[in-house]
Design an enzyme around this catalytic site. Structure first.
Site, PDB file in Angstrom:
ATOM      1  N   GLU A 164       1.813  -0.347  -4.796  1.00 25.31           N
ATOM      2  CA  GLU A 164       0.603   0.395  -5.309  1.00 25.31           C
ATOM      3  C   GLU A 164       1.434   2.098  -5.622  1.00 25.31           C
ATOM      4  O   GLU A 164       1.611   2.534  -4.733  1.00 25.31           O
ATOM      5  CB  GLU A 164      -0.410   0.756  -4.137  1.00 25.31           C
ATOM      6  CG  GLU A 164      -1.598   1.513  -4.540  1.00 25.31           C
ATOM      7  CD  GLU A 164      -2.219   2.455  -3.503  1.00 25.31           C
ATOM      8  OE1 GLU A 164      -3.072   2.784  -3.986  1.00 25.31           O
ATOM      9  OE2 GLU A 164      -1.658   2.567  -2.585  1.00 25.31           O
ATOM     10  N   ASP A 184       0.885  -1.064  -0.004  1.00 27.98           N
ATOM     11  CA  ASP A 184      -0.044   0.008  -0.099  1.00 27.98           C
ATOM     12  C   ASP A 184       0.901   1.222  -0.005  1.00 27.98           C
ATOM     13  O   ASP A 184       1.910   1.291   0.723  1.00 27.98           O
ATOM     14  CB  ASP A 184      -0.915   0.070   1.112  1.00 27.98           C
ATOM     15  CG  ASP A 184      -1.808   1.362   1.401  1.00 27.98           C
ATOM     16  OD1 ASP A 184      -2.712   1.275   0.611  1.00 27.98           O
ATOM     17  OD2 ASP A 184      -1.313   2.101   2.268  1.00 27.98           O
TER      18      ASP A 184
HETATM   19  C1  LM2 Z   1      -3.630   4.793  -0.255  1.00 28.09           C
HETATM   20  N1  LM2 Z   1      -2.586   5.013  -1.472  1.00 28.09           N
HETATM   21  O1  LM2 Z   1      -1.348   5.188  -1.347  1.00 28.09           O
HETATM   22  C2  LM2 Z   1      -4.965   4.632  -0.900  1.00 28.09           C
HETATM   23  O2  LM2 Z   1      -5.111   4.737  -2.077  1.00 28.09           O
HETATM   24  C3  LM2 Z   1      -5.835   5.255   0.102  1.00 28.09           C
HETATM   25  O3  LM2 Z   1      -7.088   4.924  -0.339  1.00 28.09           O
HETATM   26  C4  LM2 Z   1      -5.441   4.779   1.581  1.00 28.09           C
HETATM   27  O4  LM2 Z   1      -6.537   5.758   2.232  1.00 28.09           O
HETATM   28  C5  LM2 Z   1      -4.047   5.370   1.972  1.00 28.09           C
HETATM   29  N2  LM2 Z   1      -3.182   4.834   0.711  1.00 28.09           N
HETATM   30  C6  LM2 Z   1      -3.556   4.943   3.002  1.00 28.09           C
HETATM   31  O5  LM2 Z   1      -3.511   3.686   3.257  1.00 28.09           O
HETATM   32  C7  LM2 Z   1      -7.567   5.075   2.884  1.00 28.09           C
HETATM   33  C8  LM2 Z   1      -8.647   5.926   2.673  1.00 28.09           C
HETATM   34  C9  LM2 Z   1      -8.710   7.013   3.509  1.00 28.09           C
HETATM   35  C10 LM2 Z   1      -8.443   6.809   5.061  1.00 28.09           C
HETATM   36  C11 LM2 Z   1      -7.045   5.949   4.941  1.00 28.09           C
HETATM   37  C12 LM2 Z   1      -6.733   5.708   6.561  1.00 28.09           C
HETATM   38  O6  LM2 Z   1      -8.915   6.177   1.402  1.00 28.09           O
HETATM   39  O7  LM2 Z   1     -10.095   7.873   3.377  1.00 28.09           O
HETATM   40  O8  LM2 Z   1      -8.334   7.936   5.598  1.00 28.09           O
HETATM   41  O9  LM2 Z   1      -7.383   4.865   4.185  1.00 28.09           O
HETATM   42  O10 LM2 Z   1      -7.591   4.834   7.128  1.00 28.09           O
HETATM   43  C13 LM2 Z   1      -8.993   8.132   7.040  1.00 28.09           C
HETATM   44  C14 LM2 Z   1     -10.052   9.305   6.854  1.00 28.09           C
HETATM   45  C15 LM2 Z   1      -9.189  10.581   6.660  1.00 28.09           C
HETATM   46  C16 LM2 Z   1      -8.332  10.811   7.726  1.00 28.09           C
HETATM   47  C17 LM2 Z   1      -7.356   9.609   7.989  1.00 28.09           C
HETATM   48  C18 LM2 Z   1      -6.736   9.781   9.072  1.00 28.09           C
HETATM   49  O11 LM2 Z   1     -10.912   8.990   5.658  1.00 28.09           O
HETATM   50  O12 LM2 Z   1     -10.355  11.570   6.661  1.00 28.09           O
HETATM   51  O13 LM2 Z   1      -7.604  11.732   7.578  1.00 28.09           O
HETATM   52  O14 LM2 Z   1      -8.233   8.289   8.056  1.00 28.09           O
HETATM   53  O15 LM2 Z   1      -7.307   9.593  10.113  1.00 28.09           O
HETATM   54  C19 LM2 Z   1      -7.531  12.955   8.366  1.00 28.09           C
END
Ligand code: LM2
Ligand code: CA
Length: 474
Positions: free
Chosen positions: A233, A196
Site C-alpha cells: 500500500e 499496510d
Molecule cells: C494507512 N495507510 O498507510 C491507511 O490508509 C489508513 O487508513 C490507516 O489508518 C493507516 N494506514 C494505519 O494502518 C486507519 C484509519 C485511521 C486510524 C488508524 C489506526 O484510517 O483513522 O486512526 O487506522 O486505527 C485511528 C483514529 C485516529 C487516531 C489513531 C491512533 O482514527 O484519530 O490518531 O487511531 O490512535 C490519534
C-alpha cells in the site's frame, strides 16, 4: 518474484472487508470457487485493539497488539479451516499485514487475543516488543514525533502515522518477529500479503523482512519454490518524493490513480481511452494492483476523493465492469458493508462482535452486507477477465456515452451509460454464435464472417455487454 500470484489463471482478488473466517470459508465453497475468483484479501488476522469507547470501529484492526491469530474475524482454528477450505476450491488467501506500527500512543489494556499492552511504554508482551523495537526518536525529524510533512522522506517513514507507535524496521529483532508472523501464515497455506502503510516503511527494511520468508507451502498446492505474493500500500498520486517505483523490487504496488481515472472516465467516456498514464507515474501493468475503490477511500480515509463506490449504483457497476474488461494490472474488487459514518464497524449484534453474512434466496446479500462481488454484471465480468487473460485491447470504439473494445480475438466488451445501445461493431472474434454473459445467454450474439456483430444493450441497471470465446453460462 513477489509480484506473481499463483491462481491457475484466475485474475481477480476480492476484499471481503471485515468478514468472519467462517463466512469466508463458506463463500469460497458456495460462490468464489465456482465463479473462479483468484483470492480473498482478508481483514488483518492478528490480535488488535478493542476500541470500545469508539464503538468498535473498523480501524481498530489497524492497531496491532500481537501476531496471535485472534481477531474480530475469528480465532486461529477458524482461520486454518478457512484457508484449507478456500485452497481446496482453488481460492487463495491474502493476509492484510499491519507491520509499520503497533497501537496508538495513549492506548493500554488488553487486546482481542487477551494480551496486555501499554503503548506509551512501548510494551507489547504478546510479541514481545519493547522500547528498543520502535524507531529511535532522533531519527524522526518532526518536533512532536508525528508525520506532518509528506515532502520529507525521513519524516514519512520514521515518525508516527496518526499517533501510531512506529516499529523500527531497521532492527534485526523486528525483522525476525515480522517474518515469523509471515512464515506462520505461509505454513498455514496463505498465498500472500497486502502490506499496510508500506509508504511509511523503508523499501530496504521490507526487502530484508521478505527475504526471511519461506516459499509457499507445497502441501497447500503451490508449486515448489514459489515466493509469496506481495502488494504494497503506497498512496502515490504524484507530487511527493516517495513513489510506487521505490517498491517495485518488493512486489506490486496499489495504484490509487487507477480508481480516479475510472471515476473520471465513467463521468466522461471520452476519458476512458488512456487509463494507464505512464506520464503521471502510474505503475506499469505488471506492477500494479488496481481497484476502483478500497476500504479507506470508499469512506474518505486514506486517498479519498473522486472515487466511485457502491453508493454510486449503476455508475459503480460501469466502473468495475470496464476495469475488469480492461487489460491493466492485477485487479482487486471491493466487497463492503453499509455505513452511516466513516468510523462505523461491520454489522454487529453488539459488544464488538460481527454478524454473519446473510445470503438471500436471489443470491444477493442482506443483514447490512453489500456484496458488490455478487452483483450480477460484476461476477460475470470476473469470468470474462479470466477468459481473455493475456490479450490486449483492440478495436477501440468510443462515441458519446458508449464504449466498446475487443480483447485480442478472445473477447468483446461494450457498455453504455443510459441503458440503450444498438450498433454494428467490429468484434475481432471468429465467426459464430456467442452467449452474452451479463444476460446469462438470454441474448445470443451472431459474429459474422468479417468479425462484425450487432451489439445491442437494453438494460437500465446493468448496461453492459460481454462475449468471449469458450464462455458458456455459469
Ligand atoms: C494507512 N495507510 O498507510 C491507511 O490508509 C489508513 O487508513 C490507516 O489508518 C493507516 N494506514 C494505519 O494502518 C486507519 C484509519 C485511521 C486510524 C488508524 C489506526 O484510517 O483513522 O486512526 O487506522 O486505527 C485511528 C483514529 C485516529 C487516531 C489513531 C491512533 O482514527 O484519530 O490518531 O487511531 O490512535 C490519534
Ligand atoms: Ca515507519
Amino acid at each position: 518474484a513477489y509480484d506473481t500470484p499463483y491462481c491457475d489463471g484466475r485474475q481477480t482478488i476480492v476484499h471481503l472487508f471485515e468478514w468472519k473466517w467462517t463466512d469466508i470459508a463458506a463463500e469460497c465453497e458456495r460462490f468464489l470457487g465456482p465463479n473462479e475468483f483468484c483470492a480473498v484479501q482478508v481483514s488483518p488476522p492478528m490480535e488488535h485493539l478493542l476500541a470500545s469507547s469508539s464503538g468498535y470501529p473498523w480501524w481498530q484492526r489497524y492497531q496491532p497488539i500481537s501476531y496471535k491469530l485472534e481477531s474480530r474475524s475469528g480465532n486461529e482454528a477458524e482461520f486454518i479451516d478457512m484457508v484449507n477450505r478456500c485452497n481446496a476450491v482453488g481460492v487463495r488467501i491474502i493476509v492484510d499485514a499491519v507491520v509499520n506500527h503497533m497501537t496508538g500512543i495513549g492506548q493500554s489494556g488488553t487486546g482481542s487475543g487477551g494480551s496486555s499492552f501499554n503503548a506509551d511504554n512501548r510494551d507489547f508482551p504478546g510479541v514481545p516488543y519493547g522500547y528498543n523495537d520502535f524507531t529511535p526518536r532522533d531519527q524522526c525529524p518532526s518536533s512532536d514525533g508525528q508525520i506532518h510533512d509528506y515532502s520529507n522522506v525521513n519524516e514519512v517513514r520514521n515518525c508516527m502515522l496518526v499517533g501510531l507507535t512506529d516499529l523500527y524496521g531497521g532492527s534485526d529483532y523486528v525483522r525476525q518477529k515480522v517474518s515469523e508472523y509471515f512464515n506462520h501464515v505461509i505454513d498455514l497455506g496463505v498465498m500472500g500479503f497486502r502490506v499496510d502503510a508500506s509508504k511509511h516503511m523503508w523499501p530496504g527494511d521490507l526487502e530484508a523482512i521478505q527475504g526471511l520468508t519461506k516459499d509457499l507451502n507445497t502441501d497447500a498446492g503451490f508449486p515448489a519454490g514459489a515466493r509469496p505474493f506481495f502488494y504494497h500500500e503506497v498512496i502515490d498520486q504524484g507530487g511527493e518524493p516517495i513513489t510506487v517505483q521505490d517498491y517495485f523490487s518488493v512486489g506490486r504496488t496499489t495504484e490509487f490513480r487507477f480508481g480516479k481515472k475510472i471515476a473520471w472516465g465513467v463521468n466522461d467516456f471520452s476519458q476512458l481511452g488512456n487509463i494507464y498514464d505512464a506520464g503521471w507515474g502510474m505503475a506499469p501493468s505488471d506492477k500494479a494492483l488496481n481497484f476502483v475503490d478500497n476500504h479507506d477511500n470508499q469512506r474518505g480515509h486514506g486517498g479519498g476523493g473522486d472515487i466511485l463506490t457502491f453508493q454510486n449504483g449503476k455508475d459503480y457497476t460501469l466502473g468495475v465492469c470496464f476495469s475488469l474488461a480492461h487489460d491493466y494490472g492485477f485487479m482487486r474488487i471491493m466487497s463492503s458493508y453499509y455505513f452511516d459514518n466513516s468510523d462505523q464497524g461491520p454489522p454487529s449484534g453488539g459488544g464488538g462482535s460481527t454478524s454473519d453474512v446473510v445470503i438471500n434466496d436471489d443470491g444477493t446479500c442482506g443483514g447490512g452486507w453489500v456484496c458488490e462481488h455478487r452483483w450480477n454484471a460484476i461476477t460475470q465480468m470476473v469470468r470474462f477477465r479470466n477468459a481473455v487473460a493475456g490479450t490486449s485491447i483492440e478495436n477501440w470504439y468510443q462515441e458519446g456515452d458508449n464504449v466498446a473494445f475487443s480483447r485480442g480475438n478472445k473477447g468483446f466488451f461494450a457498455m453504455t451509460k443510459y441503458g440503450s445501445f444498438d450498433k454494428t461493431l467490429q468484434t475481432g472474434l471468429p465467426a459464430g454464435t456467442y452467449c452474452e454473459l451479463i444476460s446469462h445467454c438470454a441474448n445470443q450474439v451472431t459474429v459474422n464472417a468479417d468479425g462484425t456483430a450487432m451489439v445491442s444493450i437494453h438494460n437500465e441497471q446493468e448496461p453492459v455487454f460481454a462475449i468471449c470465446v469458450g464462455c458458456g453460462d455459469g
